[in-house]
Motif scaffolding. Structure first.
Motif, PDB file in Angstrom:
ATOM      1  N   LEU A  16      25.936  24.612  38.240  1.00 31.12           N
ATOM      2  CA  LEU A  16      25.785  25.993  38.693  1.00 31.12           C
ATOM      3  C   LEU A  16      27.159  26.545  39.072  1.00 31.12           C
ATOM      4  CD1 LEU A  16      24.066  28.437  39.654  1.00 31.12           C
ATOM      5  CD2 LEU A  16      23.939  27.318  41.885  1.00 31.12           C
ATOM      6  N   THR A  17      27.493  27.714  38.523  1.00 33.21           N
ATOM      7  CA  THR A  17      28.754  28.384  38.840  1.00 33.21           C
ATOM      8  C   THR A  17      28.455  29.800  39.325  1.00 33.21           C
ATOM      9  OG1 THR A  17      29.948  27.128  37.156  1.00 33.21           O
ATOM     10  CG2 THR A  17      30.988  29.133  37.964  1.00 33.21           C
ATOM     11  N   VAL A  18      29.052  30.174  40.457  1.00 30.99           N
ATOM     12  CA  VAL A  18      28.930  31.532  40.993  1.00 30.99           C
ATOM     13  C   VAL A  18      30.351  32.064  41.191  1.00 30.99           C
ATOM     14  CG1 VAL A  18      27.967  32.994  42.782  1.00 30.99           C
ATOM     15  CG2 VAL A  18      26.839  30.850  42.201  1.00 30.99           C
ATOM     16  N   LYS A  19      30.619  33.248  40.657  1.00 29.17           N
ATOM     17  CA  LYS A  19      31.976  33.787  40.757  1.00 29.17           C
ATOM     18  C   LYS A  19      31.952  35.299  40.947  1.00 29.17           C
ATOM     19  CE  LYS A  19      32.347  33.914  35.676  1.00 29.17           C
ATOM     20  NZ  LYS A  19      33.101  33.428  34.508  1.00 29.17           N
ATOM     21  N   ASN A  20      33.050  35.779  41.533  1.00 30.75           N
ATOM     22  CA  ASN A  20      33.320  37.213  41.591  1.00 30.75           C
ATOM     23  C   ASN A  20      34.795  37.428  41.286  1.00 30.75           C
ATOM     24  OD1 ASN A  20      34.616  36.509  43.963  1.00 30.75           O
ATOM     25  ND2 ASN A  20      33.113  37.463  45.327  1.00 30.75           N
ATOM     26  N   SER A  21      35.318  38.592  41.577  1.00 20.56           N
ATOM     27  CA  SER A  21      36.677  38.918  41.146  1.00 20.56           C
ATOM     28  C   SER A  21      37.758  38.169  41.909  1.00 20.56           C
ATOM     29  CB  SER A  21      36.918  40.433  41.279  1.00 20.56           C
ATOM     30  OG  SER A  21      36.802  40.841  42.623  1.00 20.56           O
ATOM     31  N   VAL A  22      37.398  37.518  43.055  1.00 22.85           N
ATOM     32  CA  VAL A  22      38.432  36.843  43.855  1.00 22.85           C
ATOM     33  C   VAL A  22      38.284  35.333  43.857  1.00 22.85           C
ATOM     34  CG1 VAL A  22      38.822  38.834  45.327  1.00 22.85           C
ATOM     35  CG2 VAL A  22      37.083  37.163  45.962  1.00 22.85           C
ATOM     36  N   GLY A  23      37.248  34.786  43.248  1.00 22.24           N
ATOM     37  CA  GLY A  23      37.111  33.326  43.241  1.00 22.24           C
ATOM     38  C   GLY A  23      35.767  32.875  42.739  1.00 22.24           C
TER      39      GLY A  23
END
Length: 602
Positions: free
Chosen positions: A197-204
């Motif tokens: 499972l990978t969760v990301k946004n614009s900062v990490g």
């Protein structure tokens, strides 16, 4: 060099200095973009071309428009100003857009400003540690919520690896409207399925590895609630029983079949169409058909279906599910279902419906469907009543009929949305009929009742709340929630009518002895009022509104304005002088204002 020439050179130098204006230079782009919460940020600023001989005389200030997202502000004597972020733990899934204006001002009043904008975000952190086991072939929906410690939207969720067929990453919404990311679905596969499972946004981003285990389950047969176990069949006639609504549960592969005795009587199970079909040939009046589901993980599951075998048709009698009812009152907007039945008649029975006035066939009427199985169902939506014949026929050509009538009516529906604002002493005339979402039925008029205390001076009469509001006890100036019931012969509806009682805003008399302060002393003055919340304050000095931020000064007095509580107080060291201000107090019923002068003495 002559004295006259030196004097001219000094005057020319002073003139050149006076023409210079203060400027600000920076080592960062003014648009800072997305920043991870807790990450360091330093902005170096310089003030140049200023008149002051001592850079420590430069006065720096900052002003946030909107919320401070956790940026700390460090002002030092000299030529630099620094910022740095702190961790935002109070709003882990939200972003904090900010705009801050930096101003430098020299001793002669020349000033320059620069504006920085940015957005503080939280790097995602996955909270979920373990994944619950799914049961393959159980027929029950599997749902595993995936949670974060923090992470600012917008977020991207990704799963890499193999999940069992039927289970996938999706979203679900709870009763409060909150959206969760979940693993959900039903599966027939058994085993262990590793995934990432990978969760990301614009900062990490954050990544975790999991294993979804799916266990096995034995064979089961689950029937719908209204499924019948007993049927009538005709000897030497084609028979078909639809089992598409029956759930055969258990880990695949599953085998579905009927017993040998049923097969000998001419029946087979058609797995593709999910039906028991065939032409019955039996000398028994009751034929038991054993339906079986089996797999490799448990003993077979089975159930008996009973066929009442008849060899010849006979006469039929028509009646409804409720024998004592010849007529039905159906309510518009409310689901309706009536089933006609036939007794003493061999199946199958087919039904037809005709209007009594012109004998035309009826299939649909006012939102209701008239079906061949004798069912009238749907959601009624009309006002015209209907009189009709119900005609039953069997395979022998025998018929029977009855005459019936449906009356269409409306049940009241209340819908209170916005509260009603009332002023003490106001003449009130609230017609509760205006809050009905459907018109009243001419056959069944609506009556209104109210449970709960009604404000003093008001009464309920014939669906109207009328009178002159006369509140004499200040404690009774509050919000009233009235439980209103609307009812007629077709039903009732309840709703909450909110009455908001308010006084017009009023600023009390100002005690002028409290308007004088001294340099070096703390000053605090709260504008007096007995008006109840909600209301809002506003302060004007020198013709302009004073900003609501507590650190903003009233002129150069050193006084600040707290618009939340209507208070003037000392923010920095005070400067002597007279400072006339005008304050405004407002709510939904109007505005009150007062002008007074605050005097600061040495």
């Amino acid at each position: 060099m002559t004295r006259k020439f030196l004097l001219m050179l000094v005057m020319l130098s002073a003139f050149t200095s006076a023409s210079q204006a203060i400027t600000i230079s920076t080592d960062k782009n003014e648009t800072l973009g997305d920043m991870a919460s807790g990450s360091p940020l330093t902005i170096n600023l310089k003030a140049g071309d200023y008149q002051a001989q001592d850079v420590s005389k430069i006065r720096w200030s900052r002003k946030f428009t909107g919320r401070n997202p956790g940026l700390e502000f460090d002002v030092k004597r000299g030529d630099s100003v620094k910022f740095f972020t702190s961790s935002l733990v109070k709003a882990p899934i939200s972003s904090s857009e900010f705009s801050v204006i930096i101003t430098a001002k020299d001793v002669d009043g020349s000033e320059a400003s620069i504006t920085f904008t940015g957005n503080v975000l939280h790097t995602p952190s996955i909270k979920t540690e373990t994944i619950a086991e799914a049961q393959s072939g159980s027929g029950k929906k599997y749902s595993q919520r995936l949670e974060l410690v923090r992470g600012s939207e917008p977020l991207e969720w990704e799963i890499s690896g193999d999940l069992p067929e039927g289970i996938s990453l999706t979203t679900e919404t709870n009763s409060r409207g909150k959206i969760f990311n979940v693993l959900a679905g039903t599966t027939e596969e058994a085993g262990e399925f590793p995934f990432t499972l990978t969760v990301k946004n614009s900062v990490g981003s954050d990544t975790k590895d999991f294993v979804l285990k799916t266990g096995t389950s034995g064979a089961r047969i689950k029937f719908p609630e209204n499924f019948k176990r007993s049927y009538t069949a005709m000897n030497n006639q084609d028979f078909s029983l639809d089992l598409s609504g029956v759930k055969f549960l258990g880990t695949q592969p599953l085998k579905i079949d009927i017993d040998e005795a049923a097969k000998t009587s001419g029946l087979i199970y058609d797995d593709e169409r999910k039906i028991i079909t065939g032409k019955i040939s039996s000398d028994k009046e009751k034929l038991r058909v054993k339906l079986t589901a089996s797999n490799a993980y448990s003993e077979p599951a089975s159930t008996d279906l009973v066929l009442n075998v008849k060899s010849a048709p006979d006469n039929i009698e028509v009646f409804t599910a409720k024998k004592s009812w010849q007529n039905y009152n159906v309510v518009n907007g409310r689901a309706f279902s009536a089933r006609f039945r036939a007794s003493e008649g061999s199946k199958p029975i087919t039904w037809e419906f005709f209007k009594a006035d012109d004998n035309s066939a009826i299939k649909d009427f006012n939102g209701l469907t008239f079906a061949e199985n004798g069912t009238i169902s749907g959601t009624p939506n009309g006002s015209e009543d209907i009189k009709f014949y119900a005609v039953a026929s069997n395979i022998a050509g025998k018929t029977q009929s009855g005459v019936y009538e449906l009356f269409f009516s409306n049940a009241p529906r209340l819908n209170f949305t916005e509260p009603v604002l009332l002023k003490n002493g106001q003449e009130v005339n609230i017609d509760l009929r205006n809050y009905l979402t459907s018109s009243e039925s001419a056959k069944f008029p609506v009556e209104f009742t109210i449970a709960g205390k009604i404000p003093e001076g008001l009464t309920l009469d014939n669906g109207r709340l009328t009178g002159t509001l006369n509140i004499t006890n200040p404690a009774e100036m509050k919000n009233y929630s009235l439980n209103v019931t609307a009812s007629n012969a077709s039903g009732t509806s309840k709703g909450w009518l909110t009455l908001q009682l308010k006084d017009a805003p009023k600023i009390d008399d100002i005690d002028e002895t409290k308007l004088t302060g001294r340099v070096g002393k703390i000053f605090r003055f709260k504008v007096p009022t007995a008006t109840k919340q909600p209301y809002s304050w506003r302060l004007v000095f020198d013709g302009e509104d004073v900003n609501e931020e507590s650190e903003y000064e009233i002129g150069d007095s050193g006084l600040a304005w707290n618009a939340q509580v209507g208070e003037i107080y000392s923010a920095h060291s005070l400067n002597d002088g007279a400072y006339p201000v005008t304050v405004y107090l407002s709510n939904d019923l109007g505005v009150d204002t007062k002008t007074f002068t605050i005097t600061i003495r040495p």
